[in-house]
Write an enzyme that holds these catalytic residues in place. Structure first.
Site, short mmCIF file in Angstrom:
data_model
loop_
_atom_site.label_atom_id
_atom_site.label_comp_id
_atom_site.label_asym_id
_atom_site.label_seq_id
_atom_site.Cartn_x
_atom_site.Cartn_y
_atom_site.Cartn_z
N LYS A 1 2.05 1.44 4.33
CA LYS A 1 0.99 2.41 4.63
C LYS A 1 1.43 3.80 4.18
CE LYS A 1 -0.42 -0.27 8.53
NZ LYS A 1 -1.52 -0.45 9.33
N CYS A 2 0.45 4.68 4.02
CA CYS A 2 0.74 6.08 3.69
C CYS A 2 1.59 6.68 4.80
CB CYS A 2 -0.55 6.88 3.58
SG CYS A 2 -1.48 6.58 2.08
N PRO A 3 2.51 7.52 4.50
CA PRO A 3 2.93 8.05 3.19
C PRO A 3 4.00 7.21 2.50
CG PRO A 3 4.08 9.26 4.87
CD PRO A 3 3.19 8.25 5.59
N ILE A 4 4.42 6.10 3.11
CA ILE A 4 5.48 5.28 2.52
C ILE A 4 5.08 4.76 1.14
CG2 ILE A 4 6.83 3.15 2.82
CD1 ILE A 4 7.66 5.53 4.63
#
Length: 74
Positions: free
Chosen positions: A9-12
């Site tokens: 998921k964001c920001p990963i």
């Protein structure tokens, strides 16, 4: 080079993509499998702002997509 960030998921998603791009030489291409939604909506524009070129964005099924990103003048 290829990375699969469908389960992330964001920001990963952006962090993993940027780290992979940093390992490439100018002109090389990174293929990224990513889930549709926020990450897919935001990542291409963010990468373009940093000087990367999105050369393809293709659906691969189940709301997942394949992005091909060229390391340009970075």
């Amino acid at each position: 080079m290829y990375i699969n960030i469908i389960k992330d998921k964001c920001p990963i998603t952006f962090v993993k993509t940027k780290l992979a791009l940093d390992k490439l030489k100018k002109g090389e291409i990174l293929k990224v499998h990513i889930k549709g939604g926020e990450a897919l909506d935001n990542m291409p524009s963010s990468l373009k702002e940093l000087g990367y070129e999105i050369i393809a964005k293709e659906p691969i099924g189940n709301n997942n997509f394949s992005l091909k990103i060229r390391k340009s003048n970075c």
